[in-house]
Design an enzyme around this catalytic site. Structure first.
Site, mmCIF file in Angstrom:
data_model
loop_
_atom_site.group_PDB
_atom_site.id
_atom_site.type_symbol
_atom_site.label_atom_id
_atom_site.label_comp_id
_atom_site.label_asym_id
_atom_site.label_seq_id
_atom_site.Cartn_x
_atom_site.Cartn_y
_atom_site.Cartn_z
ATOM 1 N N TYR A 174 0.828 -1.206 0.000
ATOM 2 C CA TYR A 174 0.000 0.000 0.000
ATOM 3 C C TYR A 174 0.861 1.254 0.000
ATOM 4 O O TYR A 174 0.688 2.146 -0.835
ATOM 5 C CB TYR A 174 -0.923 -0.005 1.227
ATOM 6 N N LYS A 182 1.204 3.901 -3.110
ATOM 7 C CA LYS A 182 0.726 5.282 -2.928
ATOM 8 C C LYS A 182 1.863 6.285 -3.159
ATOM 9 O O LYS A 182 1.630 7.393 -3.666
ATOM 10 C CB LYS A 182 0.123 5.470 -1.537
#
Length: 214
Positions: A140, A144
């Protein structure tokens, strides 16, 4: 104004959609499954942001020029070092990084974006390299951080538009968990206010409009 939002069937995306419709805005949503409600100003389309063909089909069905595009669809796979998998990493990149990039590119190629359009990538402070202290998900955070690069690169390319990354806060959603302090409605209200007042491109800010370091 015409707003396009992905991942709008729950959480922040759903809250954004409901608030915008209550304000009289026109909204097109892209969802993988279905929306929990209908509205006269709401157009519901299917899209799988991990699939470029699905993205192309989605964009081709958008029949009104876009004022605001919100790349909200995302995935959180909680894999920590040293147990990160290739599968988890690839899916995170497909949904969180490549999906937003390909969607923006397809909208541009099909001339769906108005001059002065605002393109918002829902990022996370967990993708800030400067602020890194730890993470619950390696895939994640890495995906990102890469999404933030998408924002920066496209801000240079799309000179007549605004491209930004927004951290929505830690929100009480399926992804954020029940310990999160923010309700989706609070985050969404802030995000909409920030978008409406947006006058800079290539920046990383939170739902209150405060700058976050890359």
């Amino acid at each position: 104004m015409h707003w396009v939002i992905t991942g709008a069937n729950r959480g922040i995306g759903l809250a954004l959609t409901k608030i915008l419709l209550s304000e009289g805005e026109v909204v097109t949503v892209g969802v993988r499954t279905s929306m929990p409600f209908e509205h006269e100003n709401l157009k519901i389309l299917k899209v799988d942001t991990s699939n470029p063909v699905s993205i192309e089909e989605f964009v081709s069905q958008i029949d009104t020029p876009i004022d605001v595009l919100i790349n909200n669809a995302g995935v959180l796979i909680e894999e920590r070092f040293p147990n990160v998998t290739e599968e988890g990493m690839l899916l995170s990149f497909k949904v969180n990084t490549m999906g937003p990039y390909m969607l923006i590119q397809e909208c541009y190629k099909k001339d769906k974006l108005k001059e002065g359009a605002k393109i918002v990538n829902i990022s996370s402070i967990l993708g800030s390299i400067t602020n890194t202290g730890g993470t619950t998900s390696m895939p994640y955070s890495i995906s990102k951080a890469a999404l933030n690069m998408v924002t920066k690169l496209l801000a240079h390319k799309l000179k007549n538009m605004y491209v930004v990354s927004i951290h929505p806060g830690w929100v009480k959603t399926d992804m954020g968990g029940q310990e999160a302090p923010l309700l989706p409605e609070e985050s969404a209200t802030g995000i909409i206010k920030v978008i409406k007042n947006l006058n800079k491109s290539g920046i990383f800010i939170d739902y209150k409009g405060d700058t976050i370091q890359w």
